[in-house]
Design a protein around this motif. Structure first.
Motif, mmCIF file in Angstrom:
data_model
loop_
_atom_site.group_PDB
_atom_site.id
_atom_site.type_symbol
_atom_site.label_atom_id
_atom_site.label_comp_id
_atom_site.label_asym_id
_atom_site.label_seq_id
_atom_site.Cartn_x
_atom_site.Cartn_y
_atom_site.Cartn_z
ATOM 1 N N VAL A 197 27.807 25.917 47.418
ATOM 2 C CA VAL A 197 26.363 25.825 47.656
ATOM 3 C C VAL A 197 25.550 25.933 46.367
ATOM 4 N N GLY A 198 26.160 26.465 45.305
ATOM 5 C CA GLY A 198 25.449 26.584 44.030
ATOM 6 C C GLY A 198 25.033 27.994 43.668
ATOM 7 N N LYS A 199 25.728 29.000 44.219
ATOM 8 C CA LYS A 199 25.404 30.396 43.915
ATOM 9 C C LYS A 199 25.522 30.699 42.428
ATOM 10 N N SER A 200 26.591 30.197 41.819
ATOM 11 C CA SER A 200 26.841 30.512 40.411
ATOM 12 C C SER A 200 25.757 29.937 39.515
ATOM 13 N N THR A 201 25.296 28.722 39.822
ATOM 14 C CA THR A 201 24.212 28.129 39.047
ATOM 15 C C THR A 201 22.945 28.953 39.200
ATOM 16 N N THR A 202 22.622 29.331 40.430
ATOM 17 C CA THR A 202 21.453 30.179 40.673
ATOM 18 C C THR A 202 21.555 31.469 39.879
ATOM 19 N N ALA A 203 22.739 32.092 39.892
ATOM 20 C CA ALA A 203 22.928 33.357 39.184
ATOM 21 C C ALA A 203 22.756 33.192 37.674
ATOM 22 N N ARG A 204 23.324 32.124 37.113
ATOM 23 C CA ARG A 204 23.229 31.919 35.660
ATOM 24 C C ARG A 204 21.792 31.629 35.224
ATOM 25 N N VAL A 205 21.083 30.811 35.993
ATOM 26 C CA VAL A 205 19.694 30.493 35.645
ATOM 27 C C VAL A 205 18.832 31.750 35.714
ATOM 28 N N LEU A 206 19.009 32.533 36.773
ATOM 29 C CA LEU A 206 18.219 33.761 36.889
ATOM 30 C C LEU A 206 18.565 34.757 35.790
ATOM 31 N N TRP A 234 12.168 38.416 29.887
ATOM 32 C CA TRP A 234 11.047 39.340 30.102
ATOM 33 C C TRP A 234 11.258 40.591 29.252
ATOM 34 N N PRO A 235 10.249 41.025 28.505
ATOM 35 C CA PRO A 235 10.437 42.127 27.550
ATOM 36 C C PRO A 235 10.769 43.474 28.181
ATOM 37 N N ASN A 236 10.414 43.686 29.451
ATOM 38 C CA ASN A 236 10.667 44.996 30.051
ATOM 39 C C ASN A 236 12.055 45.103 30.701
ATOM 40 N N HIS A 237 12.825 44.003 30.711
ATOM 41 C CA HIS A 237 14.209 44.077 31.204
ATOM 42 C C HIS A 237 15.070 42.993 30.541
ATOM 43 N N PRO A 238 15.262 43.122 29.220
ATOM 44 C CA PRO A 238 15.970 42.063 28.475
ATOM 45 C C PRO A 238 17.480 42.024 28.678
ATOM 46 N N LYS A 239 18.081 43.120 29.147
ATOM 47 C CA LYS A 239 19.542 43.158 29.279
ATOM 48 C C LYS A 239 19.933 42.919 30.735
ATOM 49 N N VAL A 240 20.430 41.712 30.997
ATOM 50 C CA VAL A 240 20.788 41.303 32.352
ATOM 51 C C VAL A 240 22.255 40.916 32.380
ATOM 52 N N ASP A 241 23.044 41.615 33.179
ATOM 53 C CA ASP A 241 24.470 41.315 33.300
ATOM 54 C C ASP A 241 24.746 40.610 34.614
ATOM 55 N N LEU A 242 25.761 39.752 34.600
ATOM 56 C CA LEU A 242 26.158 38.996 35.782
ATOM 57 C C LEU A 242 27.611 39.319 36.112
ATOM 58 N N ILE A 279 30.189 46.628 31.629
ATOM 59 C CA ILE A 279 28.749 46.674 31.908
ATOM 60 C C ILE A 279 28.207 47.919 31.233
ATOM 61 N N GLU A 280 27.296 47.732 30.265
ATOM 62 C CA GLU A 280 26.826 48.854 29.454
ATOM 63 C C GLU A 280 25.312 48.977 29.522
ATOM 64 N N SER A 281 24.837 49.919 30.301
ATOM 65 C CA SER A 281 23.411 50.271 30.421
ATOM 66 C C SER A 281 22.499 49.060 30.563
ATOM 67 N N PRO A 282 22.737 48.215 31.550
ATOM 68 C CA PRO A 282 21.867 47.045 31.728
ATOM 69 C C PRO A 282 20.551 47.418 32.413
ATOM 70 N N ASP A 283 19.569 46.549 32.262
ATOM 71 C CA ASP A 283 18.316 46.700 32.998
ATOM 72 C C ASP A 283 18.456 46.118 34.411
ATOM 73 N N GLU A 303 27.139 38.291 42.312
ATOM 74 C CA GLU A 303 27.231 37.012 43.033
ATOM 75 C C GLU A 303 28.566 36.881 43.746
ATOM 76 N N GLY A 304 28.520 36.481 45.028
ATOM 77 C CA GLY A 304 29.750 36.296 45.781
ATOM 78 C C GLY A 304 29.474 35.867 47.213
ATOM 79 N N VAL A 305 30.456 35.233 47.835
ATOM 80 C CA VAL A 305 30.239 34.669 49.167
ATOM 81 C C VAL A 305 29.920 35.738 50.205
ATOM 82 N N ASN A 306 30.526 36.905 50.070
ATOM 83 C CA ASN A 306 30.425 37.898 51.140
ATOM 84 C C ASN A 306 29.680 39.170 50.742
ATOM 85 N N VAL A 307 28.791 39.102 49.763
ATOM 86 C CA VAL A 307 28.153 40.336 49.301
ATOM 87 C C VAL A 307 27.191 40.936 50.320
#
Length: 313
Positions: free
Chosen positions: A95-104, A111-119, A186-190, A195-199
């Motif tokens: 369905v494109g979950k991975s693309t959605t996750a990478r773009v987000l 955004w300056p108030n949450h620059p560290k985003v882990d996937l 994963i180290e202190s992310p904001d 992402e996953g089919v059954n989350v």
């Protein structure tokens, strides 16, 4: 925008949603090709009209959580460890979950108030093939019972407790198995995107001998990427054929045996896999979780989002 006072969601058309865009962010996306998946078209229009507004909305939610955290610290007169904002992304295979996750991930990190985003993808929490084979469920990979849910919940609990460094197992799509000697740290992310089919899946209560904790209990916001069944099947078959010409050509690929199939043979094999594994999992386990999401992205047959459903607060 459709408002029904007695429905849990507000339905928003693509055109209405696009009005919340923010064009200045576009200069940050000059490498779209690295974000899109196989047979998942991604254009600047899709990013501008769908994902930029979504990143703005999520920024508002994350900012609100950060203000609440600061207010709580002020009230208690102490310093409580910062905890990440967790976003879950669910939906069918292809369905494109991975693309959605990478773009987000890319947009939210600007955004300056949450620059560290882990996937993190839940593929890493699948049981190794050896265990799946021992349990006779190798053909149910992706079904709820094929995941080490206890380990996934332990991971999310550690992340949400504010632990500075947490590890997640790594899955190889080439080898179709867990890589035993690799970990994602994963180290202190904001923000953490899971992402996953059954989350969003919940297990039957009768199977529980102890208080039930669901993966989604750790989410601050959740997204379900949705599409019609016939479109999902066509996208899956098209992706299978593309992989046949690319990844499956690698002799180390688990699916190398499919590398020399003809188009007709590829379509037949992919359709069989879809109907025997992916469609039953979708209908039994994934689709029933759709209305547990905070936001539903509804895709048309062109693979682009045509409308959205946003849960009322």
């Amino acid at each position: 925008m459709t408002r029904n006072n007695f429905a849990p969601y507000i339905t928003i058309s693509r055109e209405e949603w696009a009005k919340r865009s923010d064009d200045p962010m576009l200069h940050l996306l000059n490498d779209i090709d690295t974000l899109q998946g196989i047979n998942e078209p991604l254009t600047k229009e899709e990013i501008t009209q769908i994902y930029v507004p979504l990143s703005r909305l999520l920024n508002l939610y994350v900012s609100g959580a950060q203000r609440l955290h600061a207010a709580t610290n002020s009230f208690l007169g102490s310093r409580i460890t910062k905890v990440p904002y967790i976003i879950g992304i669910a939906g069918s295979v292809a369905v494109g979950k991975s693309t959605t996750a990478r773009v987000l991930q890319r947009l939210l990190s600007t955004w300056p108030n949450h620059p560290k985003v882990d996937l993190v993808t839940t593929d890493g929490f699948l049981y190794p093939n050896k265990i799946l084979e021992q349990r006779g469920i190798m053909n149910r990979k992706g079904f709820p019972e094929s995941y080490d849910i206890r380990r996934l919940i332990q991971f999310l609990a550690s992340v949400k407790s504010g632990a500075e460094r947490v590890s997640a197992p790594v899955y190889s799509h080439l080898e179709y198995d867990i890589l035993p000697d690799q970990l994602q740290w994963i180290e202190s992310p904001d923000i953490v995107i899971v992402e996953g089919v059954n989350v969003l899946q919940v297990r039957p209560r009768q199977q529980q001998k102890e208080p039930t904790i669901f993966v989604s209990d750790f989410f601050d916001f959740s997204i379900f990427v949705d599409a019609e069944l016939q479109d999902l099947q066509q996208w899956y078959i098209a992706r299978f054929k593309s992989l046949r010409n690319t990844a499956f050509q690698n002799p180390d690929s688990y699916f190398h045996r499919y590398a020399h199939l003809s188009d007709a043979e590829s379509e037949a094999v992919a359709a069989n896999i879809w109907n025997e594994i992916n469609r039953p999992n979708l209908e039994l386990n994934i689709l029933p979780t759709r209305f547990r999401a905070s936001l539903i992205l509804e895709k048309g047959d062109h693979h682009f989002v045509q409308s959205l459903k946003l849960r009322k607060i």
